[in-house]
Design an enzyme around this catalytic site. Structure first.
Site, PDB file in Angstrom:
ATOM      1  CG  ASP A  68      -2.519  43.059 -79.251  1.00  8.55           C
ATOM      2  OD1 ASP A  68      -2.350  42.068 -79.354  1.00  8.55           O
ATOM      3  OD2 ASP A  68      -1.737  43.969 -78.843  1.00  8.55           O
ATOM      4  CG  HIS A 138       2.101  49.408 -76.407  1.00  9.37           C
ATOM      5  ND1 HIS A 138       2.910  49.385 -77.677  1.00  9.37           N
ATOM      6  CD2 HIS A 138       2.288  47.913 -76.055  1.00  9.37           C
ATOM      7  CE1 HIS A 138       3.481  48.233 -78.095  1.00  9.37           C
ATOM      8  NE2 HIS A 138       3.170  47.431 -77.204  1.00  9.37           N
ATOM      9  CD  GLU A 143       1.122  52.155 -79.904  1.00 12.59           C
ATOM     10  OE1 GLU A 143       1.911  52.269 -78.963  1.00 12.59           O
ATOM     11  OE2 GLU A 143       1.282  51.573 -80.901  1.00 12.59           O
TER      12      GLU A 143
HETATM   13  C1  GLP Z   1       3.133  44.303 -78.438  1.00 14.33           C
HETATM   14  C2  GLP Z   1       1.741  43.830 -78.519  1.00 14.33           C
HETATM   15  C3  GLP Z   1       1.383  43.489 -77.422  1.00 14.33           C
HETATM   16  C4  GLP Z   1       2.642  42.876 -76.504  1.00 14.33           C
HETATM   17  C5  GLP Z   1       3.565  43.799 -76.102  1.00 14.33           C
HETATM   18  C6  GLP Z   1       4.917  43.586 -75.549  1.00 14.33           C
HETATM   19  O1  GLP Z   1       3.470  45.435 -79.459  1.00 14.33           O
HETATM   20  N1  GLP Z   1       0.904  44.602 -79.146  1.00 14.33           N
HETATM   21  O2  GLP Z   1       0.164  42.679 -77.049  1.00 14.33           O
HETATM   22  O3  GLP Z   1       2.168  42.594 -75.059  1.00 14.33           O
HETATM   23  O4  GLP Z   1       4.076  44.713 -77.591  1.00 14.33           O
HETATM   24  O5  GLP Z   1       5.586  42.593 -76.389  1.00 14.33           O
HETATM   25  P1  GLP Z   1       6.785  41.654 -75.671  1.00 14.33           P
HETATM   26  O6  GLP Z   1       6.201  40.897 -74.718  1.00 14.33           O
HETATM   27  O7  GLP Z   1       7.462  40.892 -76.817  1.00 14.33           O
HETATM   28  O8  GLP Z   1       7.635  42.657 -75.325  1.00 14.33           O
END
Ligand code: GLP
Length: 240
Positions: A68, A138, A143
């Site tokens: 993403d 998500h 989302e």
């Molecule tokens: C973000 C990204 C995701 C990621 C998720 C969790 O918004 N779009 O690809 O896996 O949230 O992030 P984190 O590992 O920093 O909690």
């Protein structure tokens, strides 16, 4: 029903994930790896790049696809998924000619999603899919919603995503998201979901509670036969 494997801390979780990925790569050297960004997989990727120093051939045929992206950020913006993946995986593992990614600032975002979707239709499915868990459930930028687009699409970012820690370093605000779709993730041969830290206790509780629903997209992983759910002690929900 998803069953977590619990590790004492983020380091132990990351070491297991890196070893697991290396073992899969030994079985399938040209695997297509889909990589999330965010804080959780960062250490896993560092460990893979350390491994590259001793065992460069392990990564000689690996292919990488970006899960993403924050639409509208420059590719070198410190918050962009592009910059994270380049610094953590593409450069250290020398994947430059085996890397497929959403452009950060496409003139036509939908056309960019169609391009990535067409690539995946021809060269997929994903073999190894590394995912993180959003605090609102998500996956990538799939989302919570009443319906989920199956393939690569332009996403409206939720307030939760817009308050993600990655964006604290952003030079500009993203205006939309670009993401692979939920079907792309469910068609992956193997999924590893990494969950770490106290902020994930509530979403992990919801995930383990079970009902499959599009307003908590991670719950759809219960439909996948090969998910490794790795969490650390700090993410474990405390009993109510
Ligand atoms: C973000 C990204 C995701 C990621 C998720 C969790 O918004 N779009 O690809 O896996 O949230 O992030 P984190 O590992 O920093 O909690």
């Amino acid at each position: 029903m998803l069953k977590p494997q619990v590790f004492p801390d983020h380091e132990a979780l990351s070491r297991h994930a890196a070893d697991w990925l290396a073992a899969r790569l030994r079985e399938q050297p040209d695997a297509l790896l889909c990589a999330a960004t965010g804080a959780t997989p960062l250490r896993t990727y560092q460990l893979l790049s350390e491994r590259h120093r001793d065992e460069p051939n392990l990564f000689a045929h690996l292919r990488l696809i970006k899960l993403d992206e924050w639409g509208g950020l420059a590719p070198d913006d410190p918050a962009s998924c592009e910059r994270h993946l380049r610094e953590l995986l593409v450069d250290p593992l020398k994947l430059h000619d085996r890397y497929i990614a959403f452009d950060n600032r496409p003139a036509d975002p939908q056309a960019e999603c169609d391009r990535v979707a067409a690539w995946l239709a021809q060269h997929g499915p994903i073999d190894l899919c590394v995912l993180g868990l959003g605090t609102n459930g998500h996956l990538g930028f799939n989302e919570p919603a009443a319906a989920l687009p199956p393939h690569a699409h332009v996403a409206t970012l939720s307030e939760t995503s817009l308050s993600h820690s990655m964006l604290t370093t952003a030079r500009t605000r993203p205006t939309y998201g670009l993401t692979l779709g939920i079907a792309d993730l469910l068609q992956a041969r193997r999924v590893v979901l990494l969950v770490s830290g106290p902020s994930k206790q509530a979403p992990l509780r919801e995930l383990l509670a079970g009902p499959v629903r599009t307003n908590f997209p991670a719950s759809l992983l219960a439909l996948h036969p090969q998910v490794d759910l790795l969490c650390d002690q700090s993410a474990l929900p405390t009993p109510p």
